[in-house]
Design an enzyme around this catalytic site. Sequence first.
Site, PDB file in Angstrom:
ATOM      1  N   ASP A   1       0.843  -1.195   0.000  1.00 49.30           N
ATOM      2  CA  ASP A   1       0.000   0.000   0.000  1.00 49.30           C
ATOM      3  C   ASP A   1       0.879   1.247   0.000  1.00 49.30           C
ATOM      4  O   ASP A   1       2.048   1.203   0.418  1.00 49.30           O
ATOM      5  CB  ASP A   1      -0.876   0.032   1.266  1.00 49.30           C
ATOM      6  CG  ASP A   1      -1.868  -1.128   1.295  1.00 49.30           C
ATOM      7  OD1 ASP A   1      -2.165  -1.684   0.228  1.00 49.30           O
ATOM      8  OD2 ASP A   1      -2.322  -1.456   2.409  1.00 49.30           O
TER       9      ASP A   1
HETATM   10  N1  URA Z   1      -1.276  -5.924   3.833  1.00 49.89           N
HETATM   11  C1  URA Z   1      -1.750  -4.666   3.861  1.00 49.89           C
HETATM   12  O1  URA Z   1      -2.775  -4.404   4.458  1.00 49.89           O
HETATM   13  N2  URA Z   1      -1.074  -3.728   3.209  1.00 49.89           N
HETATM   14  C2  URA Z   1       0.087  -3.961   2.541  1.00 49.89           C
HETATM   15  O2  URA Z   1       0.684  -3.038   1.975  1.00 49.89           O
HETATM   16  C3  URA Z   1       0.565  -5.273   2.537  1.00 49.89           C
HETATM   17  C4  URA Z   1      -0.129  -6.244   3.183  1.00 49.89           C
END
Ligand code: URA
Length: 253
Positions: free
Chosen positions: A111
Amino acid sequence: MSTKGRTTQRLDKVLSNLGFGSRAELKKMAKQGSIVVNGTVMKDPGKHVDPYTDIIEFEGETIQYREYVYIMLHKPPGVVSATEDLRDRTVLDLLDKDYLVFEPFPVGRLDKDTEGLLLLTNDGKLAHELLSPRKHIPKTYEAIVEGRVGEEDARLFAAGVTLDDGYATMPAELVIHSYEERDDGVILSRISLTIHEGKFHQVKRMFEAVGKKVVYLKRVSMGELRLDKSLEIGTYRELTEEELALIGRTASL
Ligand code: URA
């Protein structure tokens, strides 16, 4: 490296892939005598060469051919794991242009606000191997979570939890490291979570499923590959030979 790349290729293709210019530019340069192969000036850049075994010199410098790059990036927050984006900076904006000629892409997504290990490569087969849902490659994250994460959460994650869209997760391993109290009195838990799949926002949604909120997230490993602790946030380096071996690749010649 792979057996791919062992065949001959057009000289101008080899050079343009490495960022030495367009085919038209290389044609001109070849005419001017800028390209030498095994000691002989090559005026015709359409000739085939074996880029691994032939000694190719461009403007007096011997080129080091390779087909693939493997880069470990310590992703900072605020950049998106994509090759292009209309609004945000991407992880590719962090790379030097010498690497961009290989057209690397991120293996999977973190993310925008997530930090940590991100592998960038142009080896599509490797990306497929690491991301295949059937392979269940483990990914470990460190997180700070609002609320007191406890043994009951560890049991729930080990059994698998149901996400907001009804998806039942595979068993995941939760390790609780420590607790601290924020200025506003909220308890924060420092944890590690290892998951074996990669659903959208998976870690955050798993904690939502047990009524808690992730406020900081960092990936520290993917399969056997671990984020180099000495790699500063926002910086990157190529994988070492040992790391390449861990992901089933060997260094190029
Ligand atoms: N899980 C999440 O919630 N975000 C990420 O970036 C990776 C795994």
